[in-house]
Design a protein around this motif. Structure first.
Motif, PDB file in Angstrom:
ATOM      1  N   ALA A   1      24.912  28.255  48.352  1.00  0.00           N
ATOM      2  CA  ALA A   1      25.013  29.156  47.210  1.00  0.00           C
ATOM      3  C   ALA A   1      26.496  29.463  47.029  1.00  0.00           C
ATOM      4  N   VAL A   2      27.068  28.964  45.947  1.00  0.00           N
ATOM      5  CA  VAL A   2      28.505  29.064  45.724  1.00  0.00           C
ATOM      6  C   VAL A   2      28.789  30.113  44.654  1.00  0.00           C
ATOM      7  N   ASP A   3      29.560  31.123  45.018  1.00  0.00           N
ATOM      8  CA  ASP A   3      30.113  32.072  44.060  1.00  0.00           C
ATOM      9  C   ASP A   3      31.587  31.740  43.900  1.00  0.00           C
ATOM     10  N   LEU A   4      32.013  31.518  42.671  1.00  0.00           N
ATOM     11  CA  LEU A   4      33.393  31.120  42.394  1.00  0.00           C
ATOM     12  C   LEU A   4      34.009  32.079  41.389  1.00  0.00           C
ATOM     13  N   VAL A   5      35.180  32.625  41.734  1.00  0.00           N
ATOM     14  CA  VAL A   5      35.935  33.465  40.809  1.00  0.00           C
ATOM     15  C   VAL A   5      37.228  32.736  40.450  1.00  0.00           C
ATOM     16  N   LEU A   6      37.435  32.503  39.157  1.00  0.00           N
ATOM     17  CA  LEU A   6      38.660  31.897  38.661  1.00  0.00           C
ATOM     18  C   LEU A   6      39.589  33.006  38.178  1.00  0.00           C
ATOM     19  N   CYS A   7      40.721  33.188  38.856  1.00  0.00           N
ATOM     20  CA  CYS A   7      41.754  34.122  38.416  1.00  0.00           C
ATOM     21  C   CYS A   7      42.799  33.317  37.662  1.00  0.00           C
ATOM     22  N   ILE A   8      42.928  33.553  36.363  1.00  0.00           N
ATOM     23  CA  ILE A   8      43.766  32.708  35.519  1.00  0.00           C
ATOM     24  C   ILE A   8      44.842  33.552  34.844  1.00  0.00           C
ATOM     25  N   ASP A   9      46.075  33.202  35.086  1.00  0.00           N
ATOM     26  CA  ASP A   9      47.206  33.776  34.370  1.00  0.00           C
ATOM     27  C   ASP A   9      47.133  33.274  32.927  1.00  0.00           C
ATOM     28  N   VAL A  10      47.012  34.211  31.975  1.00  0.00           N
ATOM     29  CA  VAL A  10      46.894  33.810  30.569  1.00  0.00           C
ATOM     30  C   VAL A  10      48.127  34.262  29.770  1.00  0.00           C
ATOM     31  N   THR A  11      49.285  34.270  30.426  1.00  0.00           N
ATOM     32  CA  THR A  11      50.517  34.562  29.711  1.00  0.00           C
ATOM     33  C   THR A  11      50.960  33.323  28.923  1.00  0.00           C
ATOM     34  N   ALA A  12      52.031  33.488  28.146  1.00  0.00           N
ATOM     35  CA  ALA A  12      52.389  32.502  27.136  1.00  0.00           C
ATOM     36  C   ALA A  12      52.620  31.096  27.681  1.00  0.00           C
ATOM     37  N   SER A  13      53.116  30.992  28.915  1.00  0.00           N
ATOM     38  CA  SER A  13      53.459  29.672  29.452  1.00  0.00           C
ATOM     39  C   SER A  13      52.259  28.895  29.974  1.00  0.00           C
ATOM     40  N   MET A  14      51.078  29.523  30.013  1.00  0.00           N
ATOM     41  CA  MET A  14      49.941  28.941  30.717  1.00  0.00           C
ATOM     42  C   MET A  14      48.949  28.209  29.812  1.00  0.00           C
ATOM     43  N   THR A  15      49.385  27.794  28.653  1.00  0.00           N
ATOM     44  CA  THR A  15      48.479  27.122  27.708  1.00  0.00           C
ATOM     45  C   THR A  15      47.770  25.939  28.340  1.00  0.00           C
ATOM     46  N   SER A  16      48.495  25.130  29.119  1.00  0.00           N
ATOM     47  CA  SER A  16      47.929  23.881  29.631  1.00  0.00           C
ATOM     48  C   SER A  16      46.701  24.129  30.506  1.00  0.00           C
ATOM     49  N   ILE A  17      46.818  24.997  31.505  1.00  0.00           N
ATOM     50  CA  ILE A  17      45.687  25.207  32.422  1.00  0.00           C
ATOM     51  C   ILE A  17      44.550  25.934  31.717  1.00  0.00           C
TER      52      ILE A  17
ATOM     53  N   LEU B   1      40.806  42.393  42.041  1.00  0.00           N
ATOM     54  CA  LEU B   1      39.562  42.436  41.274  1.00  0.00           C
ATOM     55  C   LEU B   1      38.608  41.324  41.702  1.00  0.00           C
ATOM     56  N   ALA B   2      39.158  40.154  42.004  1.00  0.00           N
ATOM     57  CA  ALA B   2      38.326  39.046  42.463  1.00  0.00           C
ATOM     58  C   ALA B   2      37.701  39.356  43.821  1.00  0.00           C
ATOM     59  N   ILE B   3      38.504  39.873  44.729  1.00  0.00           N
ATOM     60  CA  ILE B   3      37.998  40.215  46.064  1.00  0.00           C
ATOM     61  C   ILE B   3      36.858  41.218  45.973  1.00  0.00           C
ATOM     62  N   ASP B   4      36.945  42.138  45.010  1.00  0.00           N
ATOM     63  CA  ASP B   4      35.932  43.183  44.863  1.00  0.00           C
ATOM     64  C   ASP B   4      34.708  42.734  44.076  1.00  0.00           C
ATOM     65  N   SER B   5      34.550  41.442  43.861  1.00  0.00           N
ATOM     66  CA  SER B   5      33.404  40.929  43.107  1.00  0.00           C
ATOM     67  C   SER B   5      32.084  41.240  43.805  1.00  0.00           C
ATOM     68  N   ASP B   6      31.023  41.215  43.020  1.00  0.00           N
ATOM     69  CA  ASP B   6      29.672  41.458  43.533  1.00  0.00           C
ATOM     70  C   ASP B   6      29.121  40.143  44.089  1.00  0.00           C
ATOM     71  N   TRP B   7      29.587  39.779  45.268  1.00  0.00           N
ATOM     72  CA  TRP B   7      29.242  38.496  45.873  1.00  0.00           C
ATOM     73  C   TRP B   7      27.768  38.452  46.299  1.00  0.00           C
ATOM     74  N   ASP B   8      27.197  37.268  46.262  1.00  0.00           N
ATOM     75  CA  ASP B   8      25.855  37.035  46.795  1.00  0.00           C
ATOM     76  C   ASP B   8      25.940  37.044  48.319  1.00  0.00           C
ATOM     77  N   ARG B   9      25.323  38.010  48.918  1.00  0.00           N
ATOM     78  CA  ARG B   9      25.367  38.133  50.376  1.00  0.00           C
ATOM     79  C   ARG B   9      24.019  37.846  51.024  1.00  0.00           C
ATOM     80  N   ASP B  10      23.058  37.364  50.244  1.00  0.00           N
ATOM     81  CA  ASP B  10      21.706  37.142  50.757  1.00  0.00           C
ATOM     82  C   ASP B  10      21.431  35.696  51.143  1.00  0.00           C
TER      83      ASP B  10
END
Length: 266
Positions: free
Chosen positions: A47-63, A150-159
Motif C-alpha cells: 500500500a503506497v502513499d505518495l506525497v509530491l512536494c512541487i516548487d511551483v515558482t516561475a522557474s519550475m515550468t518544466s517539472i 506539511l507532507a510529513i504531517d499527512s494522514d498516512w495509511d497506517r493499517d
C-alpha cells in the motif's frame, strides 16, 4: 535498508534506454490525450502513499508540465515499474503539496490536495495538477521546508500490513529557514520551529516528536546541492538526494526517471 536507501544516501541519475518504464509510444507528449489504463493491484501488495512536494515558482515550468502530462498514467506506470522489481502494488494514494514563498507571494504561497486513491480518483488528481501554474517566488530561496513539514504531517495509511510512505520533493532552489514568512495569513499552523525540530518530526533517533512510520518512510529530494537539502540528504535516514543545478527548473528530469526511483525506493 529496504529499497537500497541508507542513512544519508546521495545519488544521481540519468535515464538510459534500458531504464525506461513504459514501452511503445510515449504517453506524456504535450497536447496528447492519455488513456487511463486498467491496473490490477494485487492483494497483499504494498500500500503506497505518495506525497509530491512541487516548487511551483516561475522557474519550475518544466517539472510542473512533466507532472501534468503524466497524471493520468502515473498509477499504471508506477504499478508496472514496481512489478518489474517484484514489488507488487496493493493500492496507491497520492497527494500534492504545491509551494512558493510565504514571504514573497501573497497569492497561493501553498496549495495542498489529496489524498486521491488511484486509479479511482485519477480525474480529481489530474484536475488539481492541471490547475498548477509556474509563477511568483521572487528570488530564491523558497518555502520548501514548510512544504516538507506539511507532507510529513499527512494522514498516512497506517493499517496496511505492507505499506510505504513516500515523499518526493522537487525544487531548483534552496529553502528559507522555517518561519520565514510566518506573518502571511496563509502560513500553516503547527509548523516546527527549526530544521532540527523538523528532523525530529521525521524521526531522528528516538525523537519523541516523530510522526513518520520508521519502517515505511522514504524521502526523495530532487534539489540543488545546497543547504538545507545537502544537510538533509547527508543526515536524515531513509532519504535519497538527487543533486540538480540551481535555477534550471529541473528540466532534465523525466517522469519515467521519477517513477523508476520511487519504485526502487519502495
Amino acid at each position: 535498508m529496504a529499497g537500497g536507501l541508507n542513512n544519508g544516501s546521495v545519488f544521481s541519475f540519468r535515464r538510459k534506454k534500458s531504464d525506461t518504464v513504459h514501452e511503445g509510444p510515449p504517453q506524456d507528449e504535450p497536447g496528447g490525450d492519455e488513456a487511463v489504463a486498467e491496473v490490477e493491484f494485487q492483494d497483499g501488495g504494498y500500500a503506497v502513499d505518495l506525497v509530491l512536494c512541487i516548487d511551483v515558482t516561475a522557474s519550475m515550468t518544466s517539472i510542473i508540465e512533466t507532472v501534468k502530462r503524466g497524471a493520468l498514467s502515473f498509477h499504471e506506470r508506477l504499478a508496472r515499474a514496481m512489478t518489474l522489481k517484484e514489488k507488487p502494488v496493493g493500492g496507491l494514494r497520492i497527494r500534492v503539496v504545491a509551494f512558493r514563498d510565504f514571504q514573497a507571494d501573497r497569492t497561493d504561497p501553498v496549495r495542498v490536495g489529496g489524498f486521491w486513491r488511484l486509479p479511482a480518483e485519477v480525474g480529481e488528481f489530474r484536475r488539481f495538477v492541471s490547475g498548477l501554474r509556474a509563477a511568483g517566488g521572487g528570488d530564491e530561496p523558497e518555502s520548501g521546508l514548510e512544504a516538507l513539514a506539511l507532507a510529513i504531517d499527512s494522514d498516512w495509511d497506517r493499517d496496511a500490513q505492507r505499506r510505504r510512505h513516500v515523499i518526493a520533493l522537487f525544487t531548483d532552489a534552496s529553502a528559507h529557514p522555517l518561519g520565514v514568512g510566518r506573518q502571511s495569513p496563509q502560513y500553516p499552523a503547527g509548523m516546527p520551529a527549526d530544521l532540527d525540530a523538523l528532523w525530529d518530526r521525521w524521526g531522528r533517533g528516538r525523537a519523541a516528536d516523530a510522526v513518520m512510520d520508521a519502517g515505511a518512510k522514504r524521502l526523495l529530494v530532487f534539489a540543488p546541492d545546497r543547504d538545507p537539502w545537502t544537510a538533509i540528504g547527508g543526515s536524515w535516514n531513509n532519504t535519497l538526494h538527487s543533486p540538480s543545478k540551481a535555477g534550471t527548473g529541473l528540466d532534465d528530469i523525466e517522469m519515467d526517471e521519477v517513477i523508476g526511483i520511487i519504485a526502487g525506493s519502495v
